[in-house]
Design an enzyme around this catalytic site. Structure first.
Site, PDB file in Angstrom:
ATOM      1  N   ASP A 208      59.801 -83.392  33.391  1.00 28.75           N
ATOM      2  CA  ASP A 208      60.430 -82.171  33.903  1.00 28.75           C
ATOM      3  C   ASP A 208      61.927 -82.437  34.058  1.00 28.75           C
ATOM      4  O   ASP A 208      62.441 -83.463  33.575  1.00 28.75           O
ATOM      5  CB  ASP A 208      59.770 -81.732  35.217  1.00 28.75           C
ATOM      6  CG  ASP A 208      59.910 -80.225  35.466  1.00 28.75           C
ATOM      7  OD1 ASP A 208      59.028 -79.450  35.025  1.00 28.75           O
ATOM      8  OD2 ASP A 208      60.918 -79.821  36.063  1.00 28.75           O
TER       9      ASP A 208
ATOM     10  N   GLY B 187      56.270 -76.733  35.639  1.00 28.44           N
ATOM     11  CA  GLY B 187      56.405 -75.278  35.669  1.00 28.44           C
ATOM     12  C   GLY B 187      55.056 -74.578  35.549  1.00 28.44           C
ATOM     13  O   GLY B 187      54.012 -75.214  35.383  1.00 28.44           O
TER      14      GLY B 187
ATOM     15  N   ALA C  77      57.305 -70.245  18.997  1.00 27.55           N
ATOM     16  CA  ALA C  77      56.529 -68.993  19.076  1.00 27.55           C
ATOM     17  C   ALA C  77      56.872 -68.264  20.373  1.00 27.55           C
ATOM     18  O   ALA C  77      56.707 -68.822  21.457  1.00 27.55           O
ATOM     19  CB  ALA C  77      55.037 -69.287  19.015  1.00 27.55           C
TER      20      ALA C  77
ATOM     21  N   LYS D 293      60.316 -64.204  36.269  1.00 25.31           N
ATOM     22  CA  LYS D 293      60.834 -64.437  34.916  1.00 25.31           C
ATOM     23  C   LYS D 293      62.358 -64.330  34.927  1.00 25.31           C
ATOM     24  O   LYS D 293      62.918 -63.368  35.458  1.00 25.31           O
ATOM     25  CB  LYS D 293      60.223 -63.409  33.949  1.00 25.31           C
ATOM     26  CG  LYS D 293      60.635 -63.601  32.506  1.00 25.31           C
ATOM     27  CD  LYS D 293      59.752 -62.798  31.561  1.00 25.31           C
ATOM     28  CE  LYS D 293      60.206 -62.939  30.121  1.00 25.31           C
ATOM     29  NZ  LYS D 293      60.251 -64.337  29.653  1.00 25.31           N
TER      30      LYS D 293
ATOM     31  N   HIS E 209      56.466 -57.878  33.226  1.00 22.23           N
ATOM     32  CA  HIS E 209      56.257 -59.282  33.589  1.00 22.23           C
ATOM     33  C   HIS E 209      56.307 -59.506  35.094  1.00 22.23           C
ATOM     34  O   HIS E 209      56.830 -58.673  35.846  1.00 22.23           O
ATOM     35  CB  HIS E 209      57.320 -60.163  32.930  1.00 22.23           C
ATOM     36  CG  HIS E 209      57.025 -60.488  31.496  1.00 22.23           C
ATOM     37  ND1 HIS E 209      57.375 -59.654  30.466  1.00 22.23           N
ATOM     38  CD2 HIS E 209      56.402 -61.553  30.931  1.00 22.23           C
ATOM     39  CE1 HIS E 209      56.984 -60.190  29.310  1.00 22.23           C
ATOM     40  NE2 HIS E 209      56.389 -61.342  29.571  1.00 22.23           N
ATOM     41  N   HIS E 210      55.873 -60.692  35.484  1.00 29.36           N
ATOM     42  CA  HIS E 210      56.004 -61.196  36.861  1.00 29.36           C
ATOM     43  C   HIS E 210      57.500 -61.266  37.232  1.00 29.36           C
ATOM     44  O   HIS E 210      58.350 -61.493  36.357  1.00 29.36           O
ATOM     45  CB  HIS E 210      55.350 -62.578  36.974  1.00 29.36           C
ATOM     46  CG  HIS E 210      55.950 -63.603  36.051  1.00 29.36           C
ATOM     47  ND1 HIS E 210      56.982 -64.430  36.441  1.00 29.36           N
ATOM     48  CD2 HIS E 210      55.708 -63.909  34.749  1.00 29.36           C
ATOM     49  CE1 HIS E 210      57.336 -65.209  35.429  1.00 29.36           C
ATOM     50  NE2 HIS E 210      56.578 -64.903  34.385  1.00 29.36           N
TER      51      HIS E 210
ATOM     52  N   MET F   1      53.849 -72.652  33.113  1.00 23.98           N
ATOM     53  CA  MET F   1      53.214 -72.905  31.816  1.00 23.98           C
ATOM     54  C   MET F   1      52.947 -74.389  31.615  1.00 23.98           C
ATOM     55  O   MET F   1      51.892 -74.778  31.098  1.00 23.98           O
ATOM     56  CB  MET F   1      54.098 -72.363  30.684  1.00 23.98           C
ATOM     57  CG  MET F   1      54.017 -70.864  30.509  1.00 23.98           C
ATOM     58  SD  MET F   1      52.356 -70.299  30.100  1.00 23.98           S
ATOM     59  CE  MET F   1      52.173 -70.941  28.441  1.00 23.98           C
TER      60      MET F   1
ATOM     61  N   THR G 127      59.277 -71.794  24.918  1.00 24.84           N
ATOM     62  CA  THR G 127      60.408 -71.314  25.722  1.00 24.84           C
ATOM     63  C   THR G 127      61.166 -70.228  24.970  1.00 24.84           C
ATOM     64  O   THR G 127      61.345 -70.315  23.750  1.00 24.84           O
ATOM     65  CB  THR G 127      61.352 -72.489  26.046  1.00 24.84           C
ATOM     66  OG1 THR G 127      60.567 -73.590  26.506  1.00 24.84           O
ATOM     67  CG2 THR G 127      62.370 -72.103  27.110  1.00 24.84           C
TER      68      THR G 127
HETATM   69  N1  NAI Z   1      55.512 -68.534  24.183  1.00 28.66           N
HETATM   70  C1  NAI Z   1      54.648 -68.193  25.134  1.00 28.66           C
HETATM   71  O1  NAI Z   1      53.461 -67.900  24.873  1.00 28.66           O
HETATM   72  C2  NAI Z   1      55.107 -68.180  26.559  1.00 28.66           C
HETATM   73  C3  NAI Z   1      56.426 -68.454  26.829  1.00 28.66           C
HETATM   74  N2  NAI Z   1      56.856 -68.525  28.121  1.00 28.66           N
HETATM   75  C4  NAI Z   1      58.224 -68.968  28.297  1.00 28.66           C
HETATM   76  O2  NAI Z   1      58.178 -70.347  28.683  1.00 28.66           O
HETATM   77  C5  NAI Z   1      59.284 -70.664  29.515  1.00 28.66           C
HETATM   78  C6  NAI Z   1      58.776 -71.298  30.797  1.00 28.66           C
HETATM   79  O3  NAI Z   1      58.080 -70.344  31.547  1.00 28.66           O
HETATM   80  P1  NAI Z   1      57.462 -70.725  32.970  1.00 28.66           P
HETATM   81  O4  NAI Z   1      56.569 -71.908  32.852  1.00 28.66           O
HETATM   82  O5  NAI Z   1      56.925 -69.464  33.532  1.00 28.66           O
HETATM   83  O6  NAI Z   1      58.791 -71.148  33.764  1.00 28.66           O
HETATM   84  P2  NAI Z   1      58.914 -72.125  35.031  1.00 28.66           P
HETATM   85  O7  NAI Z   1      60.236 -71.827  35.640  1.00 28.66           O
HETATM   86  O8  NAI Z   1      57.695 -72.043  35.876  1.00 28.66           O
HETATM   87  O9  NAI Z   1      58.944 -73.593  34.392  1.00 28.66           O
HETATM   88  C7  NAI Z   1      60.023 -74.154  33.721  1.00 28.66           C
HETATM   89  C8  NAI Z   1      60.004 -75.646  34.017  1.00 28.66           C
HETATM   90  O10 NAI Z   1      60.972 -76.292  33.182  1.00 28.66           O
HETATM   91  C9  NAI Z   1      61.589 -77.288  33.963  1.00 28.66           C
HETATM   92  N3  NAI Z   1      62.844 -77.711  33.354  1.00 28.66           N
HETATM   93  C10 NAI Z   1      64.081 -77.166  33.481  1.00 28.66           C
HETATM   94  N4  NAI Z   1      64.984 -77.870  32.774  1.00 28.66           N
HETATM   95  C11 NAI Z   1      64.292 -78.878  32.173  1.00 28.66           C
HETATM   96  C12 NAI Z   1      64.670 -79.942  31.314  1.00 28.66           C
HETATM   97  N5  NAI Z   1      65.947 -80.113  30.920  1.00 28.66           N
HETATM   98  N6  NAI Z   1      63.707 -80.797  30.874  1.00 28.66           N
HETATM   99  C13 NAI Z   1      62.432 -80.634  31.258  1.00 28.66           C
HETATM  100  N7  NAI Z   1      62.014 -79.653  32.097  1.00 28.66           N
HETATM  101  C14 NAI Z   1      62.940 -78.784  32.538  1.00 28.66           C
HETATM  102  C15 NAI Z   1      61.723 -76.649  35.339  1.00 28.66           C
HETATM  103  O11 NAI Z   1      61.973 -77.621  36.362  1.00 28.66           O
HETATM  104  C16 NAI Z   1      60.355 -75.991  35.473  1.00 28.66           C
HETATM  105  O12 NAI Z   1      59.405 -76.885  36.011  1.00 28.66           O
HETATM  106  C17 NAI Z   1      60.049 -69.351  29.697  1.00 28.66           C
HETATM  107  O13 NAI Z   1      61.096 -69.282  28.748  1.00 28.66           O
HETATM  108  C18 NAI Z   1      59.002 -68.293  29.387  1.00 28.66           C
HETATM  109  O14 NAI Z   1      59.573 -67.086  28.947  1.00 28.66           O
HETATM  110  C19 NAI Z   1      56.014 -68.299  29.171  1.00 28.66           C
HETATM  111  C20 NAI Z   1      54.709 -67.971  28.950  1.00 28.66           C
HETATM  112  C21 NAI Z   1      54.145 -67.883  27.627  1.00 28.66           C
HETATM  113  O1  LIG Z   2      58.065 -65.696  31.087  1.00 27.68           O
HETATM  114  C1  LIG Z   2      56.872 -65.398  30.797  1.00 27.68           C
HETATM  115  O2  LIG Z   2      55.980 -65.357  31.643  1.00 27.68           O
HETATM  116  C2  LIG Z   2      56.559 -65.103  29.407  1.00 27.68           C
HETATM  117  N1  LIG Z   2      57.483 -65.294  28.501  1.00 27.68           N
HETATM  118  C3  LIG Z   2      57.354 -65.082  27.122  1.00 27.68           C
HETATM  119  C4  LIG Z   2      58.289 -63.989  26.662  1.00 27.68           C
HETATM  120  O3  LIG Z   2      59.424 -63.907  27.164  1.00 27.68           O
HETATM  121  O4  LIG Z   2      57.910 -63.204  25.787  1.00 27.68           O
HETATM  122  C5  LIG Z   2      55.924 -64.890  26.686  1.00 27.68           C
HETATM  123  C6  LIG Z   2      55.095 -64.108  27.641  1.00 27.68           C
HETATM  124  O5  LIG Z   2      55.519 -62.790  27.609  1.00 27.68           O
HETATM  125  C7  LIG Z   2      55.190 -64.683  29.043  1.00 27.68           C
END
Ligand code: NAI
Ligand SMILES: O=C(O)C1=N[C@H](C(=O)O)C[C@H](O)C1
Length: 255
Positions: free
Chosen positions: A39, A16, A112, A146, A142-143, A18, A82
Site C-alpha cells: 500500500d 483499500g 480495465a 469515490k 456511486h458511493h 478493492m 484504477t
Molecule cells: N476497474 C474496476 O472494476 C474498479 C475500479 N475501481 C477503481 O479502483 C481504484 C481504487 O478504488 P477503491 O479501492 O475504492 O479506493 P480506496 O481509496 O479504498 O483504495 C485505494 C488504496 O490505494 C492506496 N494507495 C495510494 N497510493 C498508493 C501507492 N502509491 N502505492 C500503493 N497503494 C497506494 C491507498 O492507501 C488505499 O489503500 C479507484 O480508482 C476506483 O475508481 C474500483 C472498483 C472497481
Molecule cells: O470507485 C469505484 O467504486 C469504482 N470505480 C470504477 C469507475 O470509476 O468506473 C469502476 C466501478 O464503477 C467502481
C-alpha cells in the site's frame, strides 16, 4: 497449496476497498498465490523481490501510471483497475511496453475501467445501440467515497458510444439548452455524463437512449465489490499470455 503452475500475484492498494477484496479472492483461488500486499509508502521493488509475475493495481488515479511503468521495468505483468487513465497516459504505457519487448522482455498490461460482467456487457450493448438513437446520455451512480468523477466506466462507455455514433454519421443529440450548462453533466466526446454520489450505493450505471416515442434503458448494478472479482481473476490468468497493452475486459472476453 503451492503448485508448479501457480501464478504469483502482488496487490498494490492492498489496504483499500478493492485491494482487500482482491487479496481475499487471490488467496481463495487454487491456481493463484498472493506473494505481496503493498500500500502507500511501500517500496515497489518488493514486487519483483516477492517473485510475483503479475501485479494488480487498485490504488488512486494520481499514482497508477507511475506504478505501471515501475512494474514494466521489473518485467512484471499488470492488471489495472484504477481509474484516471487518458489517451496520453495509455499511449505512454504502450510505448514503454514496445520498448521493453524490443529489449527482450515481453510484458502484458491490462487496463480495465470495470471488471464487473454486468458493466462490461452494459458498455458493449450501449456501444452497439448508440447509433440507432437520436439522444444518448449516461448516468453513473456511486458511493460517496469515490474521489473521481465521472467514473472511468462512464467515460469508457460514453467514448465508445460517441465513436460508434460518429462512425455511423449520427447527428449530435438534440439539446435546446441555452443556460445552466453546469446542470447538464460532463461532455464526453459529445455524450452527456451525469455523476450521482449517494450513501448506500456501490457502483451503478444507466445508459439512456431516446427516439421519438421510444426509449432504451441499459442498467447495471454492482451491489458488492465481489462482483468485480471474476473479471480480475480472469485478467490475472490472461495477462501473462497477452504482451502489450489491452484496454477493456471486453477484449479479453472476446465480446
Ligand atoms: N476497474 C474496476 O472494476 C474498479 C475500479 N475501481 C477503481 O479502483 C481504484 C481504487 O478504488 P477503491 O479501492 O475504492 O479506493 P480506496 O481509496 O479504498 O483504495 C485505494 C488504496 O490505494 C492506496 N494507495 C495510494 N497510493 C498508493 C501507492 N502509491 N502505492 C500503493 N497503494 C497506494 C491507498 O492507501 C488505499 O489503500 C479507484 O480508482 C476506483 O475508481 C474500483 C472498483 C472497481
Ligand atoms: O470507485 C469505484 O467504486 C469504482 N470505480 C470504477 C469507475 O470509476 O468506473 C469502476 C466501478 O464503477 C467502481
Amino acid at each position: 497449496m503451492n503448485t508448479v503452475n501457480t501464478i504469483k500475484v502482488a496487490v498494490l492498494g492492498a489496504n483499500g476497498r478493492m485491494g482487500r477484496t482482491v487479496c481475499a479472492a487471490v488467496e481463495a483461488a487454487a491456481d493463484l498465490e498472493l506473494v505481496a500486499a503493498l500500500d502507500a509508502g511501500d517500496d515497489l521493488a518488493q514486487v519483483a523481490a516477492s517473485g510475483a509475475s503479475v501485479a494488480v493495481d487498485f490504488t488512486v488515479p494520481a499514482v497508477t501510471e507511475a506504478n505501471v511503468h515501475a512494474l514494466v521495468d521489473q518485467g512484471v505483468h499488470a492488471v489495472v483497475g484504477t481509474t484516471g487513465w487518458t489517451d496520453e497516459s495509455r499511449a505512454r504505457v504502450a510505448d514503454h511496453l514496445a520498448t521493453s519487448a524490443e529489449e527482450g522482455t515481453a510484458v502484458g498490461v491490462l487496463i480495465a475501467p470495470n471488471f464487473g460482467l454486468s458493466a462490461v456487457l452494459a458498455m458493449t450493448f450501449a456501444a452497439r445501440a448508440a447509433r440507432y438513437f437520436e439522444s444518448a446520455e449516461v448516468v453513473e451512480l456511486h458511493h460517496p467515497n469515490k474521489v473521481d468523477a465521472p467514473s472511468g466506466t462512464a467515460t469508457h462507455t460514453a467514448q465508445a458510444m460517441a465513436a460508434a455514433r460518429s462512425e455511423a454519421g449520427v447527428a449530435p443529440s438534440p439539446d435546446a439548452t441555452e443556460s445552466g450548462w453546469e446542470a447538464r453533466g460532463a461532455d464526453v466526446d459529445g455524450v452527456r455524463v451525469h455523476a450521482v454520489r449517494l450513501r448506500g450505493l456501490v457502483a451503478h450505471e444507466e445508459i439512456l437512449l431516446g427516439n421519438e416515442g421510444e426509449q432504451l434503458t441499459i442498467r447495471q448494478d454492482s451491489f458488492d465489490r465481489v462482483s468485480f472479482m471474476p473479471g480480475v481473476l480472469l485478467g490475472i490468468r490472461e495477462v501473462v499470455g497477452r504482451p502489450g497493452l489491452t484496454v477493456g475486459l471486453e477484449n479479453v472476453m472476446d465480446l
